[in-house]
Design a protein around this motif. Sequence first.
Motif, PDB file in Angstrom:
ATOM      1  N   SER A 108      81.874  77.131 -32.961  1.00  0.00           N
ATOM      2  CA  SER A 108      80.833  78.159 -33.057  1.00  0.00           C
ATOM      3  C   SER A 108      80.741  78.626 -34.502  1.00  0.00           C
ATOM      4  O   SER A 108      81.591  78.289 -35.338  1.00  0.00           O
ATOM      5  CB  SER A 108      81.185  79.360 -32.166  1.00  0.00           C
ATOM      6  N   THR A 142      81.022  81.808 -35.631  1.00  0.00           N
ATOM      7  CA  THR A 142      82.042  82.789 -36.032  1.00  0.00           C
ATOM      8  C   THR A 142      83.392  82.122 -36.272  1.00  0.00           C
ATOM      9  O   THR A 142      84.142  82.525 -37.152  1.00  0.00           O
ATOM     10  CB  THR A 142      82.135  83.939 -34.997  1.00  0.00           C
ATOM     11  N   GLY A 172      79.183  87.103 -37.792  1.00  0.00           N
ATOM     12  CA  GLY A 172      79.749  86.787 -36.480  1.00  0.00           C
ATOM     13  C   GLY A 172      80.500  87.951 -35.876  1.00  0.00           C
ATOM     14  O   GLY A 172      80.552  89.047 -36.448  1.00  0.00           O
ATOM     15  N   GLU A 231      70.044  87.579 -39.726  1.00  0.00           N
ATOM     16  CA  GLU A 231      69.986  88.779 -38.886  1.00  0.00           C
ATOM     17  C   GLU A 231      69.544  89.990 -39.710  1.00  0.00           C
ATOM     18  O   GLU A 231      68.943  90.913 -39.190  1.00  0.00           O
ATOM     19  CB  GLU A 231      71.361  89.074 -38.250  1.00  0.00           C
ATOM     20  N   ILE A 236      75.166  79.265 -41.590  1.00  0.00           N
ATOM     21  CA  ILE A 236      75.092  79.072 -40.141  1.00  0.00           C
ATOM     22  C   ILE A 236      73.660  79.202 -39.635  1.00  0.00           C
ATOM     23  O   ILE A 236      73.242  78.465 -38.746  1.00  0.00           O
ATOM     24  CB  ILE A 236      76.070  80.048 -39.449  1.00  0.00           C
ATOM     25  N   GLN A 237      72.896  80.114 -40.220  1.00  0.00           N
ATOM     26  CA  GLN A 237      71.497  80.260 -39.809  1.00  0.00           C
ATOM     27  C   GLN A 237      70.546  79.536 -40.776  1.00  0.00           C
ATOM     28  O   GLN A 237      69.568  78.941 -40.354  1.00  0.00           O
ATOM     29  CB  GLN A 237      71.118  81.745 -39.706  1.00  0.00           C
TER      30      GLN A 237
HETATM   31  C1  LIG Z   1      74.621  83.781 -40.729  1.00  0.00           C
HETATM   32  C2  LIG Z   1      75.389  83.755 -39.454  1.00  0.00           C
HETATM   33  N1  LIG Z   1      76.719  83.672 -39.484  1.00  0.00           N
HETATM   34  C3  LIG Z   1      77.455  83.642 -38.357  1.00  0.00           C
HETATM   35  C4  LIG Z   1      76.870  83.701 -37.113  1.00  0.00           C
HETATM   36  C5  LIG Z   1      77.713  83.668 -35.876  1.00  0.00           C
HETATM   37  O1  LIG Z   1      77.507  82.464 -35.186  1.00  0.00           O
HETATM   38  P1  LIG Z   1      77.930  82.342 -33.632  1.00  0.00           P
HETATM   39  O2  LIG Z   1      77.033  83.230 -32.853  1.00  0.00           O
HETATM   40  O3  LIG Z   1      77.760  80.875 -33.319  1.00  0.00           O
HETATM   41  O4  LIG Z   1      79.365  82.766 -33.542  1.00  0.00           O
HETATM   42  C6  LIG Z   1      75.482  83.821 -37.026  1.00  0.00           C
HETATM   43  C7  LIG Z   1      74.819  83.952 -35.727  1.00  0.00           C
HETATM   44  O5  LIG Z   1      73.698  84.400 -35.599  1.00  0.00           O
HETATM   45  C8  LIG Z   1      74.722  83.852 -38.218  1.00  0.00           C
HETATM   46  O6  LIG Z   1      73.384  83.965 -38.195  1.00  0.00           O
END
Ligand SMILES: Cc1ncc(COP(=O)(O)O)c(C=O)c1O
Length: 419
Positions: free
Chosen positions: A104, A106, A143, A198, A228-229
């Motif tokens: 994932s 996080t 996360g 976000e 991640i995004q």
């Molecule tokens: C920039 C960013 N980092 C980390 C995460 C966390 O990812 P996850 O929900 O897969 O743990 C997100 C989730 O929206 C994110 O947008």
Amino acid sequence: MKLETLQSAEKKLLLNTYERTPILFVGGHGVYLKDENGHDYLDLLSGIGVSALGYANPVIEQAIAAQSRQLLHTSNLFFHERTAELALRLTEISGMDRVFFCNSGTEAWEAALKLARAHSDSVRAGGGRLGTKFLALEHSFHGRTIGSVATTHKLRYRTPFAPVMPDVEFVQFNNADDLRAHFSEEVCGICIESIQGEGGIHPVSQEFFAAARALCDSTGAFLIADEIQCGFGRTGKWFGYQHFGIQPDVTTIAKPLAGGLPIGAMLCNERAAAAISPGMHGTTFGGGPLASAVAIAIIDEIRSSHLLEHVTEVGTFFLDQLRGLAERHPVICEVRGMGLMIGIELSSEELARQVAAEMLARRIILNRTSETVLRFLPPYILEQKHVEMAIAALDSILTSLSTQPAYAGQASPEGNAHG
Ligand SMILES: Cc1ncc(COP(=O)(O)O)c(C=O)c1O
């Protein structure tokens, strides 16, 4: 099972973490999701930036079918054929040297934080100076686990779980002077999303990113980019940082990497990787054969179908159309984004809430983030005709809302800034 039955079952059985929209999806095809009544929804969110190749994509289906017949799991105690194959592709597209796989976003971010701490520990063990502090940015999101949430800015995500990981300071977004003022040898890592997701689709500035790189170079701290995004093709390049010509020491990806199967990855350079030895970090499922096989197929598909170029082209069209819309509707204060990571800032939270609800009533999915921002993270296979449908719907919704006294004259006092 019908929606009402599911609602009451979940209400009783699940931890109370989500306020789900009352729609039951039972299938999907291309850029559309299908609900229990057979209605198609144009999906401009792709499960929060995950379903990059859309739904029922034959490339993904074939990869899953083939790998599931062969082997699903080995644990990381043994070798299987897919890990190195995927790692090779990821290092090629990222400019990084090594990969740690997890499940994932996080978890990928936790791995990055642990790597920075392990590095500073080894520097100190060798007689050098490097502290344990992280600098993160205001409005960041990294996360929900206890380390990731500590580097996430919003107080309401952190305070109920206090004490979260110590030694984190927040720096004003895009304020290079503030970054310099907070930086010292006590810092082991600077945490950056090249485009905050976000936080409301805010690209970091070239000056800020370059300042962060220079500061890290001056002490040996890590520049850690959370992609991640914004990574893995979403902005029209494989990684957001590639738009800035700046190479971080560590980066993280997850969401679209296996098109909907859980996976995450932390990528780093050799200098960073040197801090980790066997036993220090790991996971049962990370880099398993199934998710890896699908990720390999997705990378190959993005390359062979020239999807990054397509993302740039459709994304530019989308941004242009939204800027045109903003000219006609001054309640759109700003249009921001790159590729197919797009946000429009509306003049009030209530308006943003209402527009999102009206779009859903017209069976178009997007979401609201950071209170006033409508966010678009569509599948990479989105076409111009879908953009036109979304623009026509937004135009008609904003036109009808503008006749309501509550929204009249709500343009931002500074006027439009279509950045
Ligand atoms: C920039 C960013 N980092 C980390 C995460 C966390 O990812 P996850 O929900 O897969 O743990 C997100 C989730 O929206 C994110 O947008």
